[in-house]
Scaffold this active site. Structure first.
Site, PDB file in Angstrom:
ATOM      1  N   SER A 119       0.822  -1.214   0.000  1.00 29.97           N
ATOM      2  CA  SER A 119       0.000   0.000   0.000  1.00 29.97           C
ATOM      3  C   SER A 119       0.856   1.264   0.000  1.00 29.97           C
ATOM      4  O   SER A 119       2.038   1.235   0.375  1.00 29.97           O
ATOM      5  CB  SER A 119      -0.895   0.004   1.231  1.00 29.97           C
ATOM      6  OG  SER A 119      -1.532  -1.240   1.363  1.00 29.97           O
TER       7      SER A 119
HETATM    8  C1  LIG Z   1      -3.121  -4.225  -0.117  1.00 28.82           C
HETATM    9  S1  LIG Z   1      -2.461  -5.806   0.090  1.00 28.82           S
HETATM   10  C2  LIG Z   1      -1.535  -5.786   1.588  1.00 28.82           C
HETATM   11  C3  LIG Z   1      -0.642  -4.692   1.882  1.00 28.82           C
HETATM   12  C4  LIG Z   1       0.269  -5.034   3.000  1.00 28.82           C
HETATM   13  N1  LIG Z   1      -0.222  -4.552   4.246  1.00 28.82           N
HETATM   14  C5  LIG Z   1       1.644  -4.535   2.691  1.00 28.82           C
HETATM   15  O1  LIG Z   1       2.145  -3.641   3.367  1.00 28.82           O
HETATM   16  O2  LIG Z   1       2.243  -5.073   1.755  1.00 28.82           O
HETATM   17  C6  LIG Z   1      -3.846  -6.733   0.669  1.00 28.82           C
HETATM   18  C7  LIG Z   1      -3.514  -8.138   1.035  1.00 28.82           C
HETATM   19  O3  LIG Z   1      -4.662  -8.732   1.622  1.00 28.82           O
HETATM   20  C8  LIG Z   1      -4.623 -10.089   1.293  1.00 28.82           C
HETATM   21  N2  LIG Z   1      -5.934 -10.677   1.544  1.00 28.82           N
HETATM   22  C9  LIG Z   1      -7.024 -10.664   0.753  1.00 28.82           C
HETATM   23  N3  LIG Z   1      -8.022 -11.338   1.324  1.00 28.82           N
HETATM   24  C10 LIG Z   1      -7.572 -11.764   2.536  1.00 28.82           C
HETATM   25  C11 LIG Z   1      -8.130 -12.505   3.592  1.00 28.82           C
HETATM   26  N4  LIG Z   1      -9.386 -12.991   3.530  1.00 28.82           N
HETATM   27  N5  LIG Z   1      -7.374 -12.761   4.672  1.00 28.82           N
HETATM   28  C12 LIG Z   1      -6.090 -12.314   4.758  1.00 28.82           C
HETATM   29  N6  LIG Z   1      -5.506 -11.622   3.765  1.00 28.82           N
HETATM   30  C13 LIG Z   1      -6.228 -11.344   2.677  1.00 28.82           C
HETATM   31  C14 LIG Z   1      -4.170 -10.091  -0.156  1.00 28.82           C
HETATM   32  O4  LIG Z   1      -3.694 -11.358  -0.561  1.00 28.82           O
HETATM   33  C15 LIG Z   1      -3.105  -9.019  -0.124  1.00 28.82           C
HETATM   34  O5  LIG Z   1      -1.844  -9.568   0.123  1.00 28.82           O
END
Ligand SMILES: C[S@@+](CC[C@H](N)C(=O)[O-])C[C@H]1O[C@@H](n2cnc3c(N)ncnc32)[C@H](O)[C@@H]1O
Length: 421
Positions: A97
């Protein structure tokens, strides 16, 4: 590849200074964390999407390529970091992000020494690293739906000396075995708040998440845990995260893209509402989503001889659809609508309501979550203006292909095609 410590540290400091100047970072502990965590170690691979929809990795094998990559990594940009081998917006699996959005969220989280924090969506682990730097290994827990991404994050975090508790699974279930938490922060968007998150938050604790009732419709909301409910306001600035998915590698839409009801005979009329309005003012889109439902396909079509689209097209879950011309004749845009409901009328009504309410921005809206209902309200939880959330809300797959996003709005950062935090 070798990155000199003085090089990345200087870049990290500049990033922090930029965020401080932009009002996205203010407290000393988070400033210190931002300068101390080498983001490049957690984001070694940055992806770009080619015009044909395929992905390519930023080349870091040349000195110029490495400089470009470092430039990206230490700028206030969301970086696309993992994609599935399929076309379309659903192929994006993970991103790191925007640092400015992360620091805004971390500041809003209001953590104190000793707080136990659950993060949903580990992704690259960068945000996990900031949290761990601030609170220590024992107090940080992070869940990621994609096991391979979690493993990469685990290895990279360990190389930096960070050992938070990392779990592969569906973050919608929280992490009961380590609850309760003082804070829960989700870096993916939910259509409604999982009640498990409320259950796993200590009384007085905080949940911070992106809530989207449809694609682009909603923003960050910060809820406090009370004995019988969680309640709080939306952040005044707009943010958009990728949707929470319930299965790893679920890169196809959970719900089929809405299709126009076949043989629906269109009605024709004119409208004075510019078809760009819902994108220029996402609060209008948010209000309309309560009536339109979560499954909305938005695009642009009927290209002219130069290939430029001439209409905005909307299709919703029950097959109702509308097309509105981008050009107008003395302020009148041409509308064609078909199917059981009049989609553009619903958006016109949402816009009229928004004007009647005094053109509220996100900060005037709030959310109350109990075991059996969730509702958005205006100004106060006891307001007569409330909108129930659909439980459980399906996720919407579609985004505009071309972004006619210009002009002012209550959303300082209007949605652009494919824009994610
Ligand atoms: C915007 S990205 C994460 C950004 C992260 N905080 C970083 O600094 O890199 C959102 C993440 O949420 C994960 N995600 C989506 N659905 C999810 C779920 N049900 N449980 C856990 N993670 C999930 C995705 O695979 C993705 O890696």
């Amino acid at each position: 590849m070798t990155v000199l410590a003085e090089d990345w540290q200087c870049r990290a400091r500049q990033l922090a200074q930029g965020l401080i100047a932009a009002g996205k970072l203010w407290s000393a502990p988070w400033q210190e964390a931002l300068c101390a965590v080498p983001r490049h170690e957690l984001v070694p691979d940055v992806l770009r999407r080619d015009p044909d929809g395929s992905w390519h990795r930023l080349d870091t094998t040349t000195p110029q390529g490495q400089q470009d990559w470092l430039e990206q990594v230490y700028s206030n940009k969301a970086l696309l970091t993992a994609a599935a081998d399929c076309p379309g917006p659903q192929s994006l699996r993970s991103s790191s992000s925007m640092p400015g959005l992360m620091t805004r969220m971390l500041e809003a989280l209001d953590v104190h020494d000793g707080h136990r924090v659950l993060e949903i969506g580990t992704g690259t682990g960068y945000n996990t690293a900031l949290l761990t730097h601030r609170l220590g290994d024992a107090n940080v827990f992070s869940v990621e739906i994609e096991p391979d991404l979690l493993e990469l994050a685990r290895q990279r975090l360990a190389r930096l000396g960070y050992h938070p508790t990392l779990v592969a699974g569906d973050g919608a279930a929280g992490l009961a075995e380590h609850a309760p938490f003082d804070r829960i922060i989700a870096t993916c968007a939910v259509p409604a708040l999982p009640w498990t998150w409320v259950q796993q938050t200590s009384p007085g604790g905080v949940i911070l998440t992106d809530l989207k009732t449809a694609r682009g419709a909603g923003s960050l909301v910060r809820l406090t845990r009370y004995p019988d409910r969680a309640e709080g306001r939306f952040d005044s600035t707009y943010a958009a995260f990728m949707d929470l998915r319930h299965h790893p590698a679920a890169h196809t839409p959970q719900h089929p893209r809405p299709r126009r009801q076949p043989n629906s005979h269109p009605e024709q009329r004119t409208t004075t509402l510019d078809p760009r309005t819902p994108w220029n003012c996402l609060v209008v889109w948010f209000l309309a989503s309560f009536t339109l439902g979560p499954d909305i396909a938005v695009g642009y079509g009927r290209p002219d001889q130069n290939g430029n689209p001439t209409v905005t097209c909307l299709t919703v879950g029950d097959g109702s659809w509308a097309e509105v011309t981008l050009t107008h004749d003395q302020g009148n845009h041409h509308v064609r609508e078909g199917g059981p409901r009049r989609v553009w009328r619903i958006i016109e009504d949402a816009h009229a309501l928004w004007i009647t309410l005094g053109a509220p921005g996100w900060g005037r809206f709030g959310l109350t979550v109990t075991t059996d209902h969730q509702r958005v309200w205006l100004d106060t939880p006891t307001s007569t203006h409330t909108w129930p959330l659909a439980l459980p809300g399906p996720l919407t797959p579609d985004i505009p292909r071309v972004g006619p996003v210009t002009g002012g709005s209550t959303s300082p950062t209007p949605l652009r095609p494919g824009q994610l935090a």
